[in-house]
Design a protein around this motif. Structure first.
Motif, PDB file in Angstrom:
ATOM      1  N   ASN A  88       0.845  -1.194   0.000  1.00 27.84           N
ATOM      2  CA  ASN A  88       0.000   0.000   0.000  1.00 27.84           C
ATOM      3  C   ASN A  88       0.878   1.241   0.000  1.00 27.84           C
ATOM      4  O   ASN A  88       2.062   1.180   0.344  1.00 27.84           O
ATOM      5  N   CYS A  89       0.292   2.360  -0.387  1.00 22.71           N
ATOM      6  CA  CYS A  89       0.998   3.628  -0.221  1.00 22.71           C
ATOM      7  C   CYS A  89       0.755   4.145   1.192  1.00 22.71           C
ATOM      8  O   CYS A  89      -0.202   3.757   1.868  1.00 22.71           O
ATOM      9  N   ILE A  90       1.654   5.000   1.648  1.00 27.24           N
ATOM     10  CA  ILE A  90       1.485   5.740   2.898  1.00 27.24           C
ATOM     11  C   ILE A  90       1.796   7.195   2.591  1.00 27.24           C
ATOM     12  O   ILE A  90       2.767   7.504   1.890  1.00 27.24           O
ATOM     13  N   ALA A  91       0.966   8.096   3.100  1.00 27.36           N
ATOM     14  CA  ALA A  91       1.193   9.528   2.949  1.00 27.36           C
ATOM     15  C   ALA A  91       1.913  10.069   4.171  1.00 27.36           C
ATOM     16  O   ALA A  91       1.670   9.626   5.304  1.00 27.36           O
ATOM     17  N   ALA A  92       2.794  11.038   3.936  1.00 25.45           N
ATOM     18  CA  ALA A  92       3.397  11.836   5.010  1.00 25.45           C
ATOM     19  C   ALA A  92       2.982  13.281   4.748  1.00 25.45           C
ATOM     20  O   ALA A  92       3.486  13.924   3.830  1.00 25.45           O
ATOM     21  N   TRP A  93       2.038  13.765   5.547  1.00 26.15           N
ATOM     22  CA  TRP A  93       1.379  15.065   5.350  1.00 26.15           C
ATOM     23  C   TRP A  93       1.941  16.025   6.395  1.00 26.15           C
ATOM     24  O   TRP A  93       1.613  15.920   7.573  1.00 26.15           O
ATOM     25  N   THR A  94       2.810  16.928   5.969  1.00 27.58           N
ATOM     26  CA  THR A  94       3.494  17.830   6.896  1.00 27.58           C
ATOM     27  C   THR A  94       2.804  19.190   6.948  1.00 27.58           C
ATOM     28  O   THR A  94       2.628  19.840   5.907  1.00 27.58           O
ATOM     29  N   ALA A  95       2.423  19.595   8.133  1.00 26.28           N
ATOM     30  CA  ALA A  95       1.780  20.899   8.331  1.00 26.28           C
ATOM     31  C   ALA A  95       2.843  21.987   8.320  1.00 26.28           C
ATOM     32  O   ALA A  95       3.669  22.065   9.232  1.00 26.28           O
ATOM     33  N   ILE A  96       2.834  22.816   7.298  1.00 24.36           N
ATOM     34  CA  ILE A  96       3.752  23.958   7.243  1.00 24.36           C
ATOM     35  C   ILE A  96       3.149  25.129   8.028  1.00 24.36           C
ATOM     36  O   ILE A  96       3.860  25.908   8.655  1.00 24.36           O
ATOM     37  N   ASP A  97       1.841  25.252   7.981  1.00 30.26           N
ATOM     38  CA  ASP A  97       1.091  26.122   8.893  1.00 30.26           C
ATOM     39  C   ASP A  97       0.306  25.228   9.836  1.00 30.26           C
ATOM     40  O   ASP A  97      -0.002  24.079   9.485  1.00 30.26           O
ATOM     41  N   PRO A  98      -0.054  25.716  11.023  1.00 24.04           N
ATOM     42  CA  PRO A  98      -0.955  24.937  11.863  1.00 24.04           C
ATOM     43  C   PRO A  98      -2.215  24.572  11.080  1.00 24.04           C
ATOM     44  O   PRO A  98      -2.742  25.384  10.312  1.00 24.04           O
ATOM     45  N   ALA A  99      -2.685  23.354  11.246  1.00 21.12           N
ATOM     46  CA  ALA A  99      -3.893  22.887  10.566  1.00 21.12           C
ATOM     47  C   ALA A  99      -5.027  22.831  11.575  1.00 21.12           C
ATOM     48  O   ALA A  99      -4.946  22.103  12.571  1.00 21.12           O
ATOM     49  N   THR A 100      -6.073  23.601  11.320  1.00 24.42           N
ATOM     50  CA  THR A 100      -7.176  23.733  12.259  1.00 24.42           C
ATOM     51  C   THR A 100      -8.506  23.487  11.558  1.00 24.42           C
ATOM     52  O   THR A 100      -8.574  23.366  10.331  1.00 24.42           O
ATOM     53  N   LEU A 101      -9.576  23.467  12.336  1.00 20.57           N
ATOM     54  CA  LEU A 101     -10.914  23.372  11.749  1.00 20.57           C
ATOM     55  C   LEU A 101     -11.210  24.594  10.888  1.00 20.57           C
ATOM     56  O   LEU A 101     -11.832  24.497   9.827  1.00 20.57           O
ATOM     57  N   GLU A 102     -10.761  25.754  11.349  1.00 14.30           N
ATOM     58  CA  GLU A 102     -11.098  27.009  10.675  1.00 14.30           C
ATOM     59  C   GLU A 102     -10.387  27.158   9.333  1.00 14.30           C
ATOM     60  O   GLU A 102     -10.968  27.673   8.372  1.00 14.30           O
ATOM     61  N   ASN A 103      -9.127  26.742   9.246  1.00 11.83           N
ATOM     62  CA  ASN A 103      -8.404  26.964   7.997  1.00 11.83           C
ATOM     63  C   ASN A 103      -8.390  25.748   7.066  1.00 11.83           C
ATOM     64  O   ASN A 103      -7.656  25.702   6.094  1.00 11.83           O
ATOM     65  N   GLY A 104      -9.231  24.765   7.368  1.00 13.46           N
ATOM     66  CA  GLY A 104      -9.370  23.632   6.458  1.00 13.46           C
ATOM     67  C   GLY A 104      -8.336  22.557   6.630  1.00 13.46           C
ATOM     68  O   GLY A 104      -7.859  21.976   5.652  1.00 13.46           O
ATOM     69  N   GLY A 105      -7.992  22.265   7.885  1.00 12.03           N
ATOM     70  CA  GLY A 105      -7.071  21.172   8.156  1.00 12.03           C
ATOM     71  C   GLY A 105      -7.636  19.834   7.712  1.00 12.03           C
ATOM     72  O   GLY A 105      -8.814  19.711   7.359  1.00 12.03           O
ATOM     73  N   LEU A 106      -6.808  18.807   7.749  1.00 13.43           N
ATOM     74  CA  LEU A 106      -7.215  17.516   7.222  1.00 13.43           C
ATOM     75  C   LEU A 106      -8.249  16.836   8.122  1.00 13.43           C
ATOM     76  O   LEU A 106      -8.228  16.962   9.347  1.00 13.43           O
ATOM     77  N   LEU A 107      -9.149  16.099   7.475  1.00 17.95           N
ATOM     78  CA  LEU A 107     -10.128  15.248   8.145  1.00 17.95           C
ATOM     79  C   LEU A 107      -9.773  13.793   7.858  1.00 17.95           C
ATOM     80  O   LEU A 107      -9.397  13.457   6.731  1.00 17.95           O
ATOM     81  N   VAL A 108      -9.881  12.939   8.854  1.00 20.12           N
ATOM     82  CA  VAL A 108      -9.628  11.509   8.661  1.00 20.12           C
ATOM     83  C   VAL A 108     -10.813  10.717   9.204  1.00 20.12           C
ATOM     84  O   VAL A 108     -11.504  11.163  10.121  1.00 20.12           O
ATOM     85  N   VAL A 109     -11.048   9.561   8.613  1.00 24.87           N
ATOM     86  CA  VAL A 109     -12.086   8.654   9.107  1.00 24.87           C
ATOM     87  C   VAL A 109     -11.372   7.465   9.738  1.00 24.87           C
ATOM     88  O   VAL A 109     -10.871   6.587   9.022  1.00 24.87           O
ATOM     89  N   PRO A 110     -11.252   7.458  11.078  1.00 24.88           N
ATOM     90  CA  PRO A 110     -10.484   6.399  11.743  1.00 24.88           C
ATOM     91  C   PRO A 110     -10.994   5.001  11.410  1.00 24.88           C
ATOM     92  O   PRO A 110     -12.181   4.804  11.119  1.00 24.88           O
ATOM     93  N   LYS A 111     -10.054   4.075  11.424  1.00 22.75           N
ATOM     94  CA  LYS A 111     -10.348   2.650  11.256  1.00 22.75           C
ATOM     95  C   LYS A 111     -10.823   2.284   9.853  1.00 22.75           C
ATOM     96  O   LYS A 111     -11.339   1.180   9.647  1.00 22.75           O
ATOM     97  N   THR A 112     -10.662   3.193   8.887  1.00 21.36           N
ATOM     98  CA  THR A 112     -11.035   2.833   7.512  1.00 21.36           C
ATOM     99  C   THR A 112      -9.834   2.379   6.694  1.00 21.36           C
ATOM    100  O   THR A 112      -9.944   2.198   5.482  1.00 21.36           O
ATOM    101  N   SER A 113      -8.691   2.171   7.342  1.00 19.78           N
ATOM    102  CA  SER A 113      -7.497   1.737   6.617  1.00 19.78           C
ATOM    103  C   SER A 113      -7.647   0.302   6.096  1.00 19.78           C
ATOM    104  O   SER A 113      -6.933  -0.098   5.176  1.00 19.78           O
ATOM    105  N   GLU A 114      -8.566  -0.456   6.680  1.00 22.73           N
ATOM    106  CA  GLU A 114      -8.831  -1.809   6.187  1.00 22.73           C
ATOM    107  C   GLU A 114     -10.051  -1.832   5.275  1.00 22.73           C
ATOM    108  O   GLU A 114     -10.451  -2.887   4.785  1.00 22.73           O
TER     109      GLU A 114
END
Length: 269
Positions: free
Chosen positions: A133-159
């Motif tokens: 599988n691929c793996i992403a490395a997503w580096t925050a150059i600015d703080p990632a928040t709810l307000e500025n559109g930070g990333l959303l993840v759906v836990p436990k969906t890796s399978e």
């Protein structure tokens, strides 16, 4: 799996294997981050055909026309390539894979104020890394928040299996694909500080909302990797690179994926 971990604790490794993602701090110095800042600030001032094509005269109704994402900057910029092969990141990836990681892609998002987000999706729909599988490395150059559109993840969906996406809402997403989370699973925000790195599995469903701020960019440097034992990948991510910068070609994956071979999944994630 290697008996000796390079960077992660067993607890962190178990979290990745259970939840499908993990946030790791301290992999970049402030000097590293400033170098990335300076590099992509300079790139933002010009056009790089095929990789970064901003409309310098764009009006403010779509800020992404002025600040689109930079695709594959490692192919034309030495600093981007160096940080795609950043040793502290590769050490974490080796812990996660249990073997060497191969770098397949780099990207840089400016995500200026007011810009649309990216609908929920799965990365390995595009990269098509097999076996593994691929793996992403997503580096925050600015703080990632709810307000500025930070990333959303759906836990436990890796399978969760790779699925054929639906059509996304173009008013909120600059991409066209949308993967609906499974029943009883919801997207949660990955709140991150500057320099944090979010690692996540290629099947994990993830995306982002609009940047709702008036004055904050949400910049991110994002790279995708494949396990060294993989034999196939989508043609758009070749060549891959070893830690020392040596190029390596995997076979082109002929499998059309869950949508069939006639579906256009050539979307440069």
């Amino acid at each position: 799996m290697n008996e000796t971990l390079r960077t992660l604790t067993l607890e962190q490794l178990n979290q990745f294997q259970t939840e499908g993602y993990i946030i790791v701090k301290g992999l970049y110095s402030e000097e590293d981050l400033q170098r990335i800042d300076d590099t992509f600030n300079e790139i933002s001032k010009s056009v790089v055909p095929g990789y970064f094509e901003p409309d310098m005269s764009a009006s403010t109704d779509d800020p992404l026309k002025r600040y689109p994402r930079v695709m594959h900057p490692h192919r034309f910029n030495d600093t981007a390539k160096a940080y795609m092969l950043h040793k502290p990141v590769l050490d974490v990836l080796e812990d996660l894979y249990g073997e060497e990681a191969l770098a397949a892609q780099s990207m840089y998002y400016y995500k200026p104020p007011g810009s649309r987000g990216q609908a929920l999706h799965q990365d390995n729909f595009y990269l098509q890394v097999e076996p593994g599988n691929c793996i992403a490395a997503w580096t925050a150059i600015d703080p990632a928040t709810l307000e500025n559109g930070g990333l959303l993840v759906v836990p436990k969906t890796s399978e969760y299996e790779i699925v054929c996406p639906e059509l996304a809402d173009s008013n909120e997403s600059f991409t066209t694909h949308y993967v609906k989370p499974p029943k009883d699973e919801a997207a949660i925000p990955a709140i991150m500080d500057r320099g944090d790195v979010l690692f996540f599995n290629g099947n994990l469903i993830h995306g982002s909302y609009r940047n709702k701020t008036k004055d904050q960019f949400r910049r991110a440097f994002i790279c995708h990797y494949a396990n060294a034992s993989a034999t196939h990948i989508s043609q758009h991510y070749r060549p891959l690179f070893r830690a020392d910068g040596t190029a390596i070609d995997l076979e082109v994956n002929p499998d059309g994926g869950p949508c069939g071979i006639e579906f256009d999944n050539v979307y440069p994630h």
